[in-house]
Design an enzyme around this catalytic site. Structure first.
Site, PDB file in Angstrom:
ATOM      1  CG  HIS A  19      -2.125  -0.943   1.001  1.00 33.61           C
ATOM      2  ND1 HIS A  19      -3.439  -0.514   0.893  1.00 33.61           N
ATOM      3  CD2 HIS A  19      -2.186  -2.290   0.893  1.00 33.61           C
ATOM      4  CE1 HIS A  19      -4.238  -1.543   0.748  1.00 33.61           C
ATOM      5  NE2 HIS A  19      -3.496  -2.640   0.749  1.00 33.61           N
ATOM      6  CG  ASP A 117      -4.746   2.701   1.481  1.00 32.92           C
ATOM      7  OD1 ASP A 117      -5.870   2.160   1.564  1.00 32.92           O
ATOM      8  OD2 ASP A 117      -3.748   2.119   1.042  1.00 32.92           O
ATOM      9  CB  ALA A 336      12.491 -13.180 -10.430  1.00 34.12           C
ATOM     10  CB  SER A 358       0.951 -10.596  -9.421  1.00 39.09           C
ATOM     11  OG  SER A 358       2.042 -10.536  -8.526  1.00 39.09           O
TER      12      SER A 358
END
Length: 458
Positions: A19, A117, A336, A358
């Site tokens: 966040h 937020d 990665a 993602s």
């Protein structure tokens, strides 16, 4: 410090998971677009240390607020995440008020807008007291936002149906703007679990307060969910999709170097042949599922790049590393560079938990997904991926088995370039890149957000 001739915007973060960096990315876009604004960025010391390598720029100033943890406790597993959230929420309102007072004193300019937020529903009351705009940021997708906004309606419908339906049943019109959804994919805070927990209470109150916001902006693009957008747009003031963070950030936090040489390894693989596997920084499948996933990769001879921490690697089948990584058709790394990996031509599928960042990164790369959801918005994101956008599949039964994982890998990787799955992924990729292009919807929405934050439209 006194800065004359400037406006002053307070930025409130929810200091958990991704966040704070997501909201900071937005502020880093706003700052050059609104040069007459100073942004005071409020987060915990832990996040501010990670996000700011120094005090900050002249116009983005970090301020520490308490995390609410008792003296002697750290983020070391002694306190679970939900307990941490509860402790933070117990002090948050007063901490943000204190922070605003400190920032106003240091900057010498009264705060004229709060950018927050959306989880921090109480900040709307503070903005009302201060007689200033309240601008709320939803970091995830529209399906989860709708689920939390319509919690009372969903609970009412569920109460009428609960004697005749179970988690695997698909319920029509349970969420306005979504023709059908699997009951078990609704975030558990809406109708399952402890409805009185601090986290569930926070989300419920957020859903009730967010219509008061001067603007609501989301980490997405409106072409992705046209029906949900059409439903929510008349309800929220200035409902703005400002684009996936990974595609629109002016300044990303420094990335780790590719110490494991992931990209050079991918360069040696065949196009669209590799399964990239990562479950984010929080989720790890249990040991028996790690075994099943490894066995499926070996059974199908699927080339893979797997981001897996060292502690979890010990659960892999005996000899798996030697049989796969030593021969060059598999690679396991502790970390990665995900965006670079997904954009590599050798990646054919993303095996993921279905977290929103993602999902957006995969959509932006045109890579189909195999989803193993864990918690939060993962299940409803997975529903959208498989059943609405149809750009991926859920793992059979919701968890990894050798048989189910073999089937999913073969289904996705054996599909031809002309089949529907790959075509839908390419079409969605084109839509998102068009939305963030020079004349795209996200660009126009961001200009509106700048006007709201600077007071140009008020």
């Amino acid at each position: 410090m006194e800065i004359t001739g400037k406006k002053h915007v307070g930025v409130f973060t929810f200091p958990f998971a991704s966040h704070p960096p997501l909201l900071l990315n937005v502020v880093r876009r706003l700052a050059p677009a609104a040069p007459a604004v100073v942004f005071s960025f409020f987060s915990t010391a832990k996040f501010n240390r990670a996000l700011f390598t120094e005090r900050g720029s002249d116009y983005i100033l970090p301020y520490d607020i308490s995390d609410g943890l008792p003296e002697g406790y750290g983020y070391d597993g002694k306190v679970g995440v939900e307990a941490q959230i509860g402790l933070f929420l117990g002090v948050a309102e007063e901490e943000f008020k204190r922070g605003v007072q400190a920032a106003e004193k240091e900057v010498g300019v009264r705060v004229s807008c709060l950018v927050v937020d959306a989880f921090l529903w109480f900040s709307g009351d503070l903005a009302c007291e201060m007689k200033i705009p309240w601008v709320a940021f939803w970091t995830a997708g529209l399906s989860s936002l709708s689920a939390h906004f319509y919690t009372d309606l969903i609970r009412q419908k569920y109460d009428e149906l609960k004697d005749s339906v179970g988690p695997d049943d698909e319920i029509p019109n349970l969420i306005p703007g979504l023709p059908v959804v699997r009951l078990g994919d609704i975030p558990k805070e809406v109708i399952f679990g402890d409805l009185e927990s601090p986290f569930a209470t926070m989300l419920h109150k957020m859903g009730g307060a967010i219509t008061r916001a001067t603007a609501v902006f989301v980490n997405s693009f409106q072409e992705l969910d046209p029906d949900l957008t059409k439903n929510l747009s008349p309800i929220f003031n200035n409902f703005l999709h400002i684009g996936p963070s990974n595609l629109v950030s002016n300044q990303k936090p420094p990335s780790k170097p590719d110490e494991s040489c992931c990209i050079s390894w991918l360069d040696a693989q065949n196009p669209r042949s590799v399964a990239y596997i990562s479950f984010g920084t929080v989720c790890t499948p249990p040991p028996h599922e790690l075994v099943a996933l490894a066995e499926a990769l070996e059974e199908t001879k699927t080339p893979f790049l797997w981001s897996l921490n060292n502690d979890s690697q010990k659960h892999l089948p005996s000899g798996f590393l030697d049989r796969t990584t030593a021969t060059g058709w598999g690679k396991i790394v502790p970390w990665a560079p995900q965006v670079q990996v997904l954009n590599h031509c050798s990646i054919g599928v993303f095996v993921t938990h279905g977290g929103w960042n993602s999902v957006l990164e995969s959509i932006g790369s045109g890579v189909p997904m195999i989803c193993r959801p864990f918690f939060g918005d993962h299940p409803i994101n997975t529903w959208m991926i498989e059943r609405v956008w149809r750009v991926g599949v859920r793992i059979e039964g919701g968890s990894f088995t050798k048989h189910g994982t073999c089937g999913a890998l073969q289904l996705v990787l054996s599909s031809s370039p002309d089949d529907g799955l790959k075509q839908r992924n390419e079409a969605l990729k084109d839509l998102v890149h068009s939305s963030v292009g020079p004349n795209g919807s996200c660009v126009h929405n961001f200009k509106t957000l700048v006007d709201v934050v600077t007071g140009a439209t008020l």
